[in-house]
Design an enzyme around this catalytic site. Sequence first.
Site, PDB file in Angstrom:
ATOM      1  N   LYS A 169       0.824  -1.275  -0.016  1.00 15.43           N
ATOM      2  CA  LYS A 169       0.053  -0.049  -0.087  1.00 15.43           C
ATOM      3  C   LYS A 169       1.061   1.027   0.008  1.00 15.43           C
ATOM      4  O   LYS A 169       0.524   2.254  -0.559  1.00 15.43           O
ATOM      5  CB  LYS A 169      -0.874  -0.159   1.179  1.00 15.43           C
ATOM      6  CG  LYS A 169      -2.088  -1.006   1.073  1.00 15.43           C
ATOM      7  CD  LYS A 169      -2.923  -1.226   2.290  1.00 15.43           C
ATOM      8  CE  LYS A 169      -3.808  -2.413   2.031  1.00 15.43           C
ATOM      9  NZ  LYS A 169      -4.725  -2.875   3.027  1.00 15.43           N
ATOM     10  N   GLN A 216      -4.822  -1.756   9.531  1.00 11.50           N
ATOM     11  CA  GLN A 216      -4.709  -3.027   8.951  1.00 11.50           C
ATOM     12  C   GLN A 216      -5.290  -4.021   9.808  1.00 11.50           C
ATOM     13  O   GLN A 216      -5.011  -4.290  11.018  1.00 11.50           O
ATOM     14  CB  GLN A 216      -3.341  -3.279   8.482  1.00 11.50           C
ATOM     15  CG  GLN A 216      -2.904  -4.650   7.639  1.00 11.50           C
ATOM     16  CD  GLN A 216      -3.553  -4.680   6.695  1.00 11.50           C
ATOM     17  OE1 GLN A 216      -3.385  -3.646   5.569  1.00 11.50           O
ATOM     18  NE2 GLN A 216      -4.257  -5.741   5.888  1.00 11.50           N
ATOM     19  N   ASP A 221     -11.448   2.575   4.037  1.00  8.68           N
ATOM     20  CA  ASP A 221     -11.734   1.268   4.027  1.00  8.68           C
ATOM     21  C   ASP A 221     -13.392   1.192   3.892  1.00  8.68           C
ATOM     22  O   ASP A 221     -13.762   0.058   3.556  1.00  8.68           O
ATOM     23  CB  ASP A 221     -11.386   0.574   5.056  1.00  8.68           C
ATOM     24  CG  ASP A 221      -9.879  -0.385   4.826  1.00  8.68           C
ATOM     25  OD1 ASP A 221      -9.848  -0.665   3.599  1.00  8.68           O
ATOM     26  OD2 ASP A 221      -9.092  -0.603   5.971  1.00  8.68           O
TER      27      ASP A 221
END
Length: 282
Positions: free
Chosen positions: A53, A97, A120
């Site tokens: 990422k 994460q 997200d």
Amino acid sequence: MATMIDGKAVSAALRSELKEKIAAFAAASGAAPGLAVVLVGDDPASSVYVRNKHRACEEVGIYSEVYQLPAETSEEELLALIDRLNAAANIHGILVQLPLPKHISEERIVLAIHPDKDVDAFHPSNVGKIMLGNYRFLPCTPAGVMALLQYYNIEVAGKECVVVGRSNIVGKPQALLLLEKNGTVTVCHSRTKNLADVTRRADILVAAVGKAKFITADMVKEGAVVIDVGINRMENGKLCGDVDFEAVSQKASAITPVPGGVGPMTITMLLQNALRAAEMQQ
Ligand code: NAP
């Protein structure tokens, strides 16, 4: 033989468009979009995702900060970091994460991220907006699947769409996005009876199960479009999808490989969300 839906190539094309948009945004606003990625613990797979990422951000001109915190970080410490990032003017998107160590409540962490920075799209406020069809961000993996279908001009309206898997991250939002595009959607899960009878109805079949080669050729209608979200690590170390690619590609009209299908699209959608977050916060 099916058309190969090449997620790597589509990703590269979308990222190069995105790079131009990000440069234009930075020129107009005086700063690049900023993304903070937080990793707690040293799970090897998560470390790879976070590194990828960060690299992808650099590639398209997004400023990124990576926070690698020790596994014993307390929930309060993580919440304090999120508070700081929520307030930081140069950070427009925050990604924590998952999975987190067991002593940290994922629910509390997701709720703590400001919905405008929730790239997200896991915050209940963003999930609700997706349900209502007026979203800020789309969750990256299902959005990546929709972008692939669009890129290959695969019409969803009126099609029988079957999603196998109903997780909050993939299956459920995937079903909503297909429905929004006017597909006739069926969602299957571990309690579905006569699964093969249902999957054989699909014009568009999305597999998000997490079991290697779970979808076999007899479960697929001749000419179906097959999208494989699964990422499974085989004993030989290689990655494998949820679809028996060799056999199913003989029957499908189009299919995504693993790796190189949905995977690269997920990060590309994250980059898109980071730009969108920055545009909204300007
Ligand atoms: P998950 O949370 O474990 O959900 C799996 C789903 O599959 C559940 O809804 C489960 O049903 C269903 N299932 C399990 N066994 C089944 C069976 N025998 N028949 C029918 N349905 C069954 O997994 P996830 O997070 O959605 O991820 C799915 C896969 O996608 C994984 O391989 C993951 O690594 C991969 N993934 C890839 C990306 C990417 O970027 N490409 C992103 C995210 C995830 P129940 O609900 O009834 O238990």
